[in-house]
Each structure stands twice: as C-alpha cells, then as structure tokens.
Enzyme design. Structure first.
Site, PDB file in Angstrom:
ATOM      1  N   ARG A  28       4.537   1.408  -7.466  1.00 42.04           N
ATOM      2  CA  ARG A  28       4.624   2.209  -6.251  1.00 42.04           C
ATOM      3  C   ARG A  28       3.448   1.924  -5.326  1.00 42.04           C
ATOM      4  O   ARG A  28       2.312   1.773  -5.779  1.00 42.04           O
ATOM      5  CB  ARG A  28       4.635   3.706  -6.607  1.00 42.04           C
ATOM      6  CG  ARG A  28       5.930   4.115  -7.239  1.00 42.04           C
ATOM      7  CD  ARG A  28       6.116   5.629  -7.313  1.00 42.04           C
ATOM      8  NE  ARG A  28       7.144   5.906  -8.308  1.00 42.04           N
ATOM      9  CZ  ARG A  28       8.455   5.814  -8.086  1.00 42.04           C
ATOM     10  NH1 ARG A  28       8.897   5.491  -6.876  1.00 42.04           N
ATOM     11  NH2 ARG A  28       9.313   6.052  -9.050  1.00 42.04           N
ATOM     12  N   ASP A  29       3.744   1.875  -4.025  1.00 42.42           N
ATOM     13  CA  ASP A  29       2.699   1.675  -3.025  1.00 42.42           C
ATOM     14  C   ASP A  29       1.785   2.900  -3.005  1.00 42.42           C
ATOM     15  O   ASP A  29       2.244   4.039  -3.085  1.00 42.42           O
ATOM     16  CB  ASP A  29       3.322   1.445  -1.644  1.00 42.42           C
ATOM     17  CG  ASP A  29       2.339   0.825  -0.668  1.00 42.42           C
ATOM     18  OD1 ASP A  29       2.467  -0.367  -0.362  1.00 42.42           O
ATOM     19  OD2 ASP A  29       1.410   1.550  -0.216  1.00 42.42           O
ATOM     20  N   HIS A  99       3.537 -10.369  -1.785  1.00 36.49           N
ATOM     21  CA  HIS A  99       4.209  -9.131  -2.203  1.00 36.49           C
ATOM     22  C   HIS A  99       5.389  -8.847  -1.307  1.00 36.49           C
ATOM     23  O   HIS A  99       5.396  -9.205  -0.125  1.00 36.49           O
ATOM     24  CB  HIS A  99       3.234  -7.943  -2.207  1.00 36.49           C
ATOM     25  CG  HIS A  99       2.496  -7.750  -0.919  1.00 36.49           C
ATOM     26  ND1 HIS A  99       1.361  -8.466  -0.594  1.00 36.49           N
ATOM     27  CD2 HIS A  99       2.726  -6.931   0.132  1.00 36.49           C
ATOM     28  CE1 HIS A  99       0.927  -8.096   0.600  1.00 36.49           C
ATOM     29  NE2 HIS A  99       1.742  -7.174   1.068  1.00 36.49           N
ATOM     30  N   MET A 100       6.382  -8.182  -1.880  1.00 38.81           N
ATOM     31  CA  MET A 100       7.583  -7.781  -1.154  1.00 38.81           C
ATOM     32  C   MET A 100       7.621  -6.252  -1.148  1.00 38.81           C
ATOM     33  O   MET A 100       7.549  -5.624  -2.198  1.00 38.81           O
ATOM     34  CB  MET A 100       8.805  -8.350  -1.888  1.00 38.81           C
ATOM     35  CG  MET A 100      10.140  -7.981  -1.300  1.00 38.81           C
ATOM     36  SD  MET A 100      11.462  -8.688  -2.341  1.00 38.81           S
ATOM     37  CE  MET A 100      11.422 -10.379  -1.748  1.00 38.81           C
TER      38      MET A 100
HETATM   39  P1  5GP Z   1       0.585  -5.681   3.547  1.00 42.57           P
HETATM   40  O1  5GP Z   1       0.202  -5.052   4.849  1.00 42.57           O
HETATM   41  O2  5GP Z   1      -0.493  -6.588   3.001  1.00 42.57           O
HETATM   42  O3  5GP Z   1       1.930  -6.346   3.602  1.00 42.57           O
HETATM   43  O4  5GP Z   1       0.771  -4.476   2.538  1.00 42.57           O
HETATM   44  C1  5GP Z   1      -0.119  -4.165   1.517  1.00 42.57           C
HETATM   45  C2  5GP Z   1       0.396  -2.891   0.856  1.00 42.57           C
HETATM   46  O5  5GP Z   1      -0.330  -2.706  -0.347  1.00 42.57           O
HETATM   47  C3  5GP Z   1       0.192  -1.635   1.711  1.00 42.57           C
HETATM   48  O6  5GP Z   1       1.442  -0.969   1.859  1.00 42.57           O
HETATM   49  C4  5GP Z   1      -0.805  -0.815   0.901  1.00 42.57           C
HETATM   50  O7  5GP Z   1      -0.578   0.579   0.977  1.00 42.57           O
HETATM   51  C5  5GP Z   1      -0.611  -1.346  -0.511  1.00 42.57           C
HETATM   52  N1  5GP Z   1      -1.801  -1.263  -1.329  1.00 42.57           N
HETATM   53  C6  5GP Z   1      -3.059  -1.686  -0.998  1.00 42.57           C
HETATM   54  N2  5GP Z   1      -3.923  -1.470  -1.998  1.00 42.57           N
HETATM   55  C7  5GP Z   1      -3.193  -0.900  -3.001  1.00 42.57           C
HETATM   56  C8  5GP Z   1      -3.557  -0.437  -4.314  1.00 42.57           C
HETATM   57  O8  5GP Z   1      -4.698  -0.510  -4.767  1.00 42.57           O
HETATM   58  N3  5GP Z   1      -2.545   0.086  -5.073  1.00 42.57           N
HETATM   59  C9  5GP Z   1      -1.259   0.183  -4.624  1.00 42.57           C
HETATM   60  N4  5GP Z   1      -0.361   0.726  -5.439  1.00 42.57           N
HETATM   61  N5  5GP Z   1      -0.900  -0.252  -3.391  1.00 42.57           N
HETATM   62  C10 5GP Z   1      -1.856  -0.770  -2.586  1.00 42.57           C
END
Ligand code: 5GP
Ligand code: ZN
Length: 113
Positions: A28-29, A99-100
């Site tokens: 989960r995010d 990541h997706m």
């Molecule tokens: P991006 O903008 O790189 O596509 O998305 C990165 C995603 O990773 C964001 O939605 C953010 O909330 C999530 N994220 C960043 N750090 C962590 C973390 O430590 N744990 C989790 N579960 N999600 C994270």
C-alpha cells in the site's frame, strides 16, 4: 543501496505488503491518493521504465497480472481502476525504483497531465 523501495523489498523498512514473489512486490502507498492506492514494483532495482532492458520487459506483464489480481482482491475489478507508471522527472517520478501505481475505489479524474 540507498533506495527506499529496495529497503521495503528487503524488509528493512516496514510496509503493508500485499503480495511478494521472486519477481514482483506489491504494497500500500504510504500517502494514498484514492481509497485503494497500491504500488507494484519489481523486486530487482531498476531505476525507471527508461532503464528497463528488452530482456526484462516481461516484468511489466508480471506487474500488470499482479495488479489485476489485487484489484480483484480489493473489490475494484468491476468498478474500475487505473495503472500508472511515471518515468523520470518530467514524468512525475519521485522514487527512483520502477513502480506501477494502482488507483481505484473512487471516480478518478480524466486529467492525465
Ligand atoms: P512517484 O511520484 O515516484 O511515481 O510515486 C512514488 C509513490 O511512492 C508516492 O505515491 C509515494 O506516496 C510513495 N511512497 C514514497 N515513499 C514511500 C514509503 O516509504 N512507503 C510507501 N508505502 N510508499 C511510499
Ligand atoms: Zn531500488
């Protein structure tokens, strides 16, 4: 390696992990933008979609299959969901591990950019 998603894969920092096999991990995010917001990632460190070799490209199919199965489990298979891969700075990628995003559980906006 100083990569937050590699640390999640290694169990070095906590995450709500929903699925893990040799190739793919889903959790989960931490900052959900929708009632269901999951991350589906390769276990292996690949910095972005732009760094994915042709030999590795079947990983994307594995990630999509995992996303589809989790969408079913989370009960949003029928209502609908969105899969997003941000690539690079202007693509909105902040975490430098491929990541997706799986988003669902509410009506998502039509805006993509
Ligand atoms: P991006 O903008 O790189 O596509 O998305 C990165 C995603 O990773 C964001 O939605 C953010 O909330 C999530 N994220 C960043 N750090 C962590 C973390 O430590 N744990 C989790 N579960 N999600 C994270
Ligand atoms: Zn990584």
């Amino acid at each position: 390696m100083d990569c937050i998603f590699c640390k999640i894969v290694a169990g070095e920092i906590p995450a709500d992990i929903l699925y893990q096999d040799e190739g793919v991990v889903a959790f989960r995010d931490i900052n959900p933008l929708a009632p269901i917001h999951l991350q589906i990632i390769p276990g292996k460190h690949i910095p972005s979609l732009a760094h994915l070799s042709e030999a590795e490209s079947s990983l994307i199919g594995d990630m999509v299959n995992t996303a589809n199965q989790l969408a079913k489990k989370e009960g949003i298979s029928e209502s609908g969901y969105r899969l997003v891969i941000n690539c690079g700075k202007q693509g909105g990628q902040f975490v430098p591990h491929l990541h997706m995003h799986l988003l669902g559980g509410r009506q998502l906006s039509n805006a993509l950019g």
